[in-house]
Design an enzyme around this catalytic site. Structure first.
Site, PDB file in Angstrom:
ATOM      1  N   CYS A  28      -7.440   6.989   4.678  1.00  0.00           N
ATOM      2  CA  CYS A  28      -8.017   7.006   6.014  1.00  0.00           C
ATOM      3  C   CYS A  28      -7.214   6.093   6.922  1.00  0.00           C
ATOM      4  CB  CYS A  28      -9.478   6.574   5.984  1.00  0.00           C
ATOM      5  SG  CYS A  28      -9.743   4.933   5.268  1.00  0.00           S
ATOM      6  N   CYS A  79      -3.501   2.438   9.250  1.00  0.00           N
ATOM      7  CA  CYS A  79      -3.410   2.356   7.790  1.00  0.00           C
ATOM      8  C   CYS A  79      -2.523   3.442   7.189  1.00  0.00           C
ATOM      9  CB  CYS A  79      -4.797   2.448   7.161  1.00  0.00           C
ATOM     10  SG  CYS A  79      -5.872   1.050   7.543  1.00  0.00           S
ATOM     11  N   HIS A 128      -4.561  -4.360   0.399  1.00  0.00           N
ATOM     12  CA  HIS A 128      -4.156  -3.280   1.314  1.00  0.00           C
ATOM     13  C   HIS A 128      -3.315  -3.845   2.458  1.00  0.00           C
ATOM     14  CE1 HIS A 128      -4.235   0.043   4.011  1.00  0.00           C
ATOM     15  NE2 HIS A 128      -5.455  -0.120   4.527  1.00  0.00           N
TER      16      HIS A 128
END
Length: 416
Positions: free
Chosen positions: A402, A97, A372
């Protein structure tokens, strides 16, 4: 005073695609090739700024699931697809991510080191093709590596989010409240055109419009609709992963014996599955002055931190603290924060641990409302932050998120 490198990396511009729903056949971008989505923002970032693409030293790109159509170095192939001069090199990386922040940070670092003068950082992720639930979804946890599992058991992110909420004593009502605020803020930002400067439309190869608006937000969301959603990760936590009946829950319990996980995350307070791409154009001061480019911001610092891979999602707080220390800034110096809403608990814990004014965090909504696109999100958030610093006439902003494996990058920018 914040630190300043002799060779400052200056942000010239940032752009991104709208985020399309990440479901094959449902999302407006889902039929496109990832190279096409990449070339869309790469073409836009240079055309908007009159850049000779032969001057681009490197395109550093973030993509988490580097398989299938997303393999083969999207940074280079996307630049070629965008019609760049063949001298513009490209590379693709993964910090899961955190890939989008890392790509921008490394592109900035090559300028700060004095090695290069004009770079682009960014990322692409088409979750409609390679996200959770797809046949080609990439495996990035240790469930098939028994040696690594013995050292660092790593669970599913959603189960980790529920475990953290349990450990921190954060209830569903608080997490739903953050999710509702994300939807409300995103709706206001869209209606007021706060994303317009960075947003570039995506077209099909025949020139027909594919998407020119955010496709994921649900502005009609209410506290009641959120309260009615069933927890998303309870059944997943107990599904057997192998013949030994290992489960995601048991992997967490190896490090936290006896933890009775309270399952509080669901589709409404977790990040949305979407497709998207973003690019950030950076230059040295010398190059910007020589070519009449007006910088919008500078990179103050960029750092990386590792934390518990078993809980996976807790590194943003230490990453922010490290970035502030490196920059010689305090929390009070930061005007705006973008903390990726992978799950509500990530942002809620960040606010609580650092005792930050909620009016400074994700002021235009976050990934719960907007989605996302994993490898692209960090670059998207940097552009969103820059636009908002300008709109509010503020100075410093911090972005963190994160990442799988228990990591978090963080970056601080200063508006010029």
């Amino acid at each position: 005073m914040p630190t300043q490198s002799p060779n400052q990396a200056l942000i010239i511009d940032a752009c991104r695609t709208p985020r399309g729903i990440g479901r094959a056949g449902k999302g407006a971008l889902s039929s496109l090739h990832p190279q096409h989505l990449t070339s869309c923002v790469l073409r836009a970032i240079t055309e908007r700024n009159g850049i000779d693409t032969g001057h681009v030293d490197d395109v550093i790109w973030g993509t988490s699931s580097q398989i299938g159509e997303q393999s083969g170095d999207l940074g280079r192939m996307g630049a070629l697809d965008a019609g760049y001069d063949v001298r513009a090199s490209g590379v693709t990386l993964s910090r899961f991510c955190g890939s989008g922040i890392t790509s921008v940070a490394l592109a900035a670092s090559s300028i700060a080191a004095g090695h290069e003068d004009l770079t682009i950082g960014g990322g692409t992720e088409m979750m409609s093709k390679y996200g959770p639930g797809t046949a080609a979804s990439a495996v990035f946890m240790d469930r098939d590596n028994l040696r690594l599992r013995a050292l660092h058991p790593q669970s599913n992110q959603g189960v980790c989010a529920d475990a953290i909420a349990t450990l921190e004593g954060i209830g569903r009502q608080e997490l739903d409240a953050l999710a509702l605020l994300s939807q409300q803020r995103a709706d206001m930002a869209i209606r007021e055109g706060r994303f317009d400067r960075s947003l570039v439309p995506v077209h099909h190869e025949d020139g027909m419009l594919a998407l020119d608006r955010e496709e994921y937000p649900r502005p009609s969301t209410t506290a009641e609709t959120l309260a009615g959603l069933k927890p998303a990760f309870e059944a997943m936590a107990d599904a057997p992963l192998d013949a030994e009946a290992t489960t995601y829950r048991s992997l967490i319990l190896r490090k936290f014996p006896g933890l009775a996980i309270n399952h509080v995350h669901h589709a409404g307070n977790s990040s949305g599955v979407v497709d998207g791409a973003a690019a950030v154009l950076m230059a040295s001061r010398e190059y910007a002055d020589a070519h009449g480019l007006k910088p919008r911001a500078r990179i103050v610092t960029a750092v990386n931190v590792g934390d518990s891979p078993t809980l996976m999602l807790n590194a943003p707080v230490p990453a922010a603290r490290k970035a502030l220390a490196r920059a010689r800034l305090s929390l009070e110096d930061i005007d705006l924060f973008e903390v990726n809403e992978a799950f509500s608990v990530v942002t809620e814990k960040f606010i609580r641990d650092l005792d930050i004014d909620r009016e400074k965090v994700n002021v235009n909504g976050g990934s719960i409302a907007l989605g996302h696109p994993i490898g692209a999100t960090g670059a998207i958030l940097i552009g969103t932050l820059l636009d908002e610093l300008e709109r509010r006439d503020k100075q410093f902003g911090l972005v963190t998120m994160c990442a799988a494996g228990g990591m978090a990058p963080a970056i601080i920018i200063e508006r010029i």
